[in-house]
Write a protein that holds these residues in place. Sequence first.
Motif, PDB file in Angstrom:
ATOM      1  N   ASP A 228       0.805  -1.221   0.000  1.00 57.30           N
ATOM      2  CA  ASP A 228       0.000   0.000   0.000  1.00 57.30           C
ATOM      3  C   ASP A 228       0.839   1.273   0.000  1.00 57.30           C
ATOM      4  O   ASP A 228       0.288   2.371   0.053  1.00 57.30           O
ATOM      5  N   GLY A 229       2.165   1.136  -0.018  1.00 57.50           N
ATOM      6  CA  GLY A 229       3.030   2.305  -0.022  1.00 57.50           C
ATOM      7  C   GLY A 229       3.189   2.962   1.334  1.00 57.50           C
ATOM      8  O   GLY A 229       3.708   4.076   1.444  1.00 57.50           O
ATOM      9  N   LYS A 230       2.768   2.260   2.399  1.00 60.58           N
ATOM     10  CA  LYS A 230       2.890   2.802   3.756  1.00 60.58           C
ATOM     11  C   LYS A 230       4.163   2.338   4.449  1.00 60.58           C
ATOM     12  O   LYS A 230       4.472   2.771   5.553  1.00 60.58           O
ATOM     13  N   GLU A 231       4.868   1.445   3.830  1.00 69.01           N
ATOM     14  CA  GLU A 231       6.113   0.893   4.357  1.00 69.01           C
ATOM     15  C   GLU A 231       7.080   0.765   3.195  1.00 69.01           C
ATOM     16  O   GLU A 231       6.671   0.752   2.030  1.00 69.01           O
ATOM     17  N   LYS A 232       8.358   0.692   3.504  1.00 73.17           N
ATOM     18  CA  LYS A 232       9.361   0.561   2.456  1.00 73.17           C
ATOM     19  C   LYS A 232      10.192  -0.705   2.647  1.00 73.17           C
ATOM     20  O   LYS A 232      10.364  -1.177   3.771  1.00 73.17           O
ATOM     21  N   ASN A 395       3.720  -6.161 -11.721  1.00 69.06           N
ATOM     22  CA  ASN A 395       5.012  -5.588 -12.080  1.00 69.06           C
ATOM     23  C   ASN A 395       5.977  -5.622 -10.900  1.00 69.06           C
ATOM     24  O   ASN A 395       7.140  -6.035 -11.048  1.00 69.06           O
ATOM     25  N   THR A 396       5.502  -5.206  -9.729  1.00 72.90           N
ATOM     26  CA  THR A 396       6.371  -5.214  -8.545  1.00 72.90           C
ATOM     27  C   THR A 396       6.777  -6.635  -8.188  1.00 72.90           C
ATOM     28  O   THR A 396       7.925  -6.886  -7.803  1.00 72.90           O
ATOM     29  N   ASN A 397       5.845  -7.576  -8.324  1.00 71.82           N
ATOM     30  CA  ASN A 397       6.185  -8.960  -8.016  1.00 71.82           C
ATOM     31  C   ASN A 397       7.279  -9.469  -8.946  1.00 71.82           C
ATOM     32  O   ASN A 397       8.203 -10.167  -8.512  1.00 71.82           O
ATOM     33  N   THR A 398       7.207  -9.105 -10.224  1.00 72.32           N
ATOM     34  CA  THR A 398       8.246  -9.517 -11.173  1.00 72.32           C
ATOM     35  C   THR A 398       9.581  -8.871 -10.829  1.00 72.32           C
ATOM     36  O   THR A 398      10.623  -9.534 -10.844  1.00 72.32           O
ATOM     37  N   VAL A 399       9.543  -7.589 -10.506  1.00 74.52           N
ATOM     38  CA  VAL A 399      10.770  -6.888 -10.116  1.00 74.52           C
ATOM     39  C   VAL A 399      11.391  -7.547  -8.888  1.00 74.52           C
ATOM     40  O   VAL A 399      12.599  -7.806  -8.834  1.00 74.52           O
ATOM     41  N   MET A 400      10.563  -7.844  -7.897  1.00 76.44           N
ATOM     42  CA  MET A 400      11.061  -8.454  -6.671  1.00 76.44           C
ATOM     43  C   MET A 400      11.634  -9.845  -6.935  1.00 76.44           C
ATOM     44  O   MET A 400      12.755 -10.169  -6.531  1.00 76.44           O
ATOM     45  N   GLN A 401      10.864 -10.687  -7.614  1.00 76.04           N
ATOM     46  CA  GLN A 401      11.296 -12.070  -7.816  1.00 76.04           C
ATOM     47  C   GLN A 401      12.552 -12.164  -8.682  1.00 76.04           C
ATOM     48  O   GLN A 401      13.464 -12.929  -8.379  1.00 76.04           O
ATOM     49  N   ASP A 402      12.598 -11.392  -9.754  1.00 74.93           N
ATOM     50  CA  ASP A 402      13.774 -11.450 -10.628  1.00 74.93           C
ATOM     51  C   ASP A 402      15.030 -10.984  -9.906  1.00 74.93           C
ATOM     52  O   ASP A 402      16.103 -11.590 -10.032  1.00 74.93           O
ATOM     53  N   SER A 413      23.321  -5.723  -4.423  1.00 66.90           N
ATOM     54  CA  SER A 413      23.422  -5.289  -3.031  1.00 66.90           C
ATOM     55  C   SER A 413      22.040  -5.152  -2.411  1.00 66.90           C
ATOM     56  O   SER A 413      21.025  -5.017  -3.118  1.00 66.90           O
ATOM     57  N   VAL A 414      22.003  -5.173  -1.078  1.00 67.97           N
ATOM     58  CA  VAL A 414      20.752  -4.955  -0.353  1.00 67.97           C
ATOM     59  C   VAL A 414      20.189  -3.584  -0.684  1.00 67.97           C
ATOM     60  O   VAL A 414      18.979  -3.422  -0.896  1.00 67.97           O
ATOM     61  N   ASP A 415      21.053  -2.571  -0.748  1.00 68.26           N
ATOM     62  CA  ASP A 415      20.604  -1.215  -1.071  1.00 68.26           C
ATOM     63  C   ASP A 415      19.906  -1.165  -2.426  1.00 68.26           C
ATOM     64  O   ASP A 415      18.825  -0.580  -2.563  1.00 68.26           O
ATOM     65  N   ASP A 416      20.527  -1.757  -3.416  1.00 69.58           N
ATOM     66  CA  ASP A 416      19.969  -1.710  -4.764  1.00 69.58           C
ATOM     67  C   ASP A 416      18.669  -2.513  -4.848  1.00 69.58           C
ATOM     68  O   ASP A 416      17.718  -2.099  -5.525  1.00 69.58           O
ATOM     69  N   PHE A 417      18.640  -3.647  -4.186  1.00 70.50           N
ATOM     70  CA  PHE A 417      17.418  -4.454  -4.191  1.00 70.50           C
ATOM     71  C   PHE A 417      16.258  -3.665  -3.588  1.00 70.50           C
ATOM     72  O   PHE A 417      15.165  -3.608  -4.164  1.00 70.50           O
ATOM     73  N   CYS A 418      16.483  -3.073  -2.430  1.00 64.79           N
ATOM     74  CA  CYS A 418      15.421  -2.324  -1.750  1.00 64.79           C
ATOM     75  C   CYS A 418      14.938  -1.163  -2.618  1.00 64.79           C
ATOM     76  O   CYS A 418      13.729  -0.894  -2.698  1.00 64.79           O
ATOM     77  N   LYS A 419      15.862  -0.481  -3.268  1.00 62.42           N
ATOM     78  CA  LYS A 419      15.481   0.661  -4.117  1.00 62.42           C
ATOM     79  C   LYS A 419      14.626   0.209  -5.302  1.00 62.42           C
ATOM     80  O   LYS A 419      13.630   0.859  -5.639  1.00 62.42           O
ATOM     81  N   LEU A 420      14.996  -0.900  -5.921  1.00 55.22           N
ATOM     82  CA  LEU A 420      14.225  -1.390  -7.062  1.00 55.22           C
ATOM     83  C   LEU A 420      12.789  -1.719  -6.657  1.00 55.22           C
ATOM     84  O   LEU A 420      11.832  -1.394  -7.374  1.00 55.22           O
ATOM     85  N   VAL A 421      12.626  -2.372  -5.515  1.00 55.25           N
ATOM     86  CA  VAL A 421      11.282  -2.716  -5.038  1.00 55.25           C
ATOM     87  C   VAL A 421      10.500  -1.463  -4.679  1.00 55.25           C
ATOM     88  O   VAL A 421       9.338  -1.294  -5.076  1.00 55.25           O
ATOM     89  N   ASP A 422      11.121  -0.564  -3.936  1.00 55.15           N
ATOM     90  CA  ASP A 422      10.429   0.655  -3.508  1.00 55.15           C
ATOM     91  C   ASP A 422      10.044   1.534  -4.692  1.00 55.15           C
ATOM     92  O   ASP A 422       8.959   2.138  -4.709  1.00 55.15           O
ATOM     93  N   ASP A 423      10.909   1.610  -5.706  1.00 51.39           N
ATOM     94  CA  ASP A 423      10.592   2.414  -6.892  1.00 51.39           C
ATOM     95  C   ASP A 423       9.388   1.837  -7.635  1.00 51.39           C
ATOM     96  O   ASP A 423       8.524   2.580  -8.121  1.00 51.39           O
ATOM     97  N   ALA A 426       6.243   2.581  -5.623  1.00 53.84           N
ATOM     98  CA  ALA A 426       5.921   4.012  -5.723  1.00 53.84           C
ATOM     99  C   ALA A 426       5.247   4.312  -7.054  1.00 53.84           C
ATOM    100  O   ALA A 426       4.283   5.122  -7.119  1.00 53.84           O
ATOM    101  N   GLU A 427       5.676   3.667  -8.113  1.00 53.96           N
ATOM    102  CA  GLU A 427       5.066   3.865  -9.427  1.00 53.96           C
ATOM    103  C   GLU A 427       3.629   3.329  -9.431  1.00 53.96           C
ATOM    104  O   GLU A 427       2.723   3.935 -10.015  1.00 53.96           O
ATOM    105  N   TYR A 428       3.425   2.202  -8.768  1.00 59.72           N
ATOM    106  CA  TYR A 428       2.100   1.566  -8.744  1.00 59.72           C
ATOM    107  C   TYR A 428       1.099   2.370  -7.901  1.00 59.72           C
ATOM    108  O   TYR A 428      -0.083   2.454  -8.242  1.00 59.72           O
ATOM    109  N   THR A 429       1.562   2.917  -6.801  1.00 61.79           N
ATOM    110  CA  THR A 429       0.654   3.573  -5.857  1.00 61.79           C
ATOM    111  C   THR A 429       0.464   5.074  -6.104  1.00 61.79           C
ATOM    112  O   THR A 429      -0.364   5.685  -5.433  1.00 61.79           O
ATOM    113  N   LYS A 430       1.204   5.652  -7.044  1.00 63.45           N
ATOM    114  CA  LYS A 430       1.095   7.105  -7.219  1.00 63.45           C
ATOM    115  C   LYS A 430      -0.234   7.508  -7.876  1.00 63.45           C
ATOM    116  O   LYS A 430      -0.879   6.678  -8.520  1.00 63.45           O
TER     117      LYS A 430
END
Length: 430
Positions: A228-232, A395-402, A413-423, A426-430
Amino acid sequence: MKKRMMSILLLATMVTGLIAGCGSTKKEAKNDDDDVVTVTWMTSRPVDGEIDQVMHEIADQYSKEKGGKWKIEFETTADRPSYLQKLKTLIAGGNMPDIIDIDADPYCQELVDAGMLVDVKQFLKDNDRYDDFYPIALKYQEFTDGSMYTLPLEYHVEMTWYNKEIFEQYNLTPPTTMDEWLNVCKTLKDNGITPISVDGVDRWPVQRYLAMLPFRETGNDFIINLRDGKEKMDSETGREAAEFMKEMGQYFNDGFAATDYATAQSMFLDGKSAMYYIGDWEIGAMQDAYEQGKIDYFYLPTIEGAKTQPNEFCINSGIGMAFNAETFDEKTKDFILYVIDNYGKLYAGKQQMSPIKTELPDDVEYSDLYLKIQEDMQSTGENFLKPWDTYLDSNTNTVMQDNLLLLASGDLSVDDFCKLVDDSIAEYTK
């Protein structure tokens, strides 16, 4: 969220077409008693699997009781991605079947919002069938607001199977905490043993590992809030999950990203890996090794201060049946009630776990493994880990799983993984 709303509006404009398209073509001459009533079910189940066998048996028997004036047409596409693509194409073209297989996921929610699906919870309650099901089997089918538009046909627990001979060789015991599990994996790897075999091709088995720590810490709250975009993902809980995933990844079999379901399972059963995560639907495959005392299983380890209990882990009732609201007539309703009244005993008779409460048939000899797991299922807690792919947009599920494959293999990296999921969220919930 804008994308989702546009999709909902598009679906809503199809309803009028569906009334004309499905109402006249899916049911053959419904007002003429001399003609056969035909119900169409587009299904995503293994051909000749237990569910497929039981549903054909029930449909044949129901048709006989109706004097041959009723029949069901099955269109089966077992491959889920192909199935979903075909289903979405049919619905977009105004040709929704009478019955479909679908998870309670964001796409299903779009169909609900467009008024296309039957309220299954209300249907069960109106017909005094709601309490015929195990509570978790129904709760799994619910959306987060408690509404339910899908009917379960299966019921499963998931566990980690382990090789008892390998564990005994290195003085290891089944872990009860996450830290113990990591220590078991390290000991095995240090001794040249592949700790875990994983099906990376299908992605979801890897995603289960990402969900484990957040479930112990928050139940399903983290993934709901993430969706829901309330957590990252780039939060304390999210990063802990990603770091756990990265640490566990070093204990997966070499080339796990290209390892399929059958290969991962055979690696374990052939003694080439010490552990393998899968559900009770593989009882048949595990039976011989279990009876020979070679393997056993343990459930999801816990953590200090966990929100969920040791007897709470991944429990699911699989993809559900949903019903076209425009063609859900009295004869279709009568058939579904007939299914509910007859399915449980027939399905359990094939040594499967039924979502419908039933006495086990006396003429079936059940294995000790089946009875042991069934007993486990009678004593689970109220919470259960719901697979993340049922919460996330496609889309987010594909990004996460891949990208989980890259994270687990040490190539992201953990940083890059988290950013890809959060981005993506954010696109889905905007």
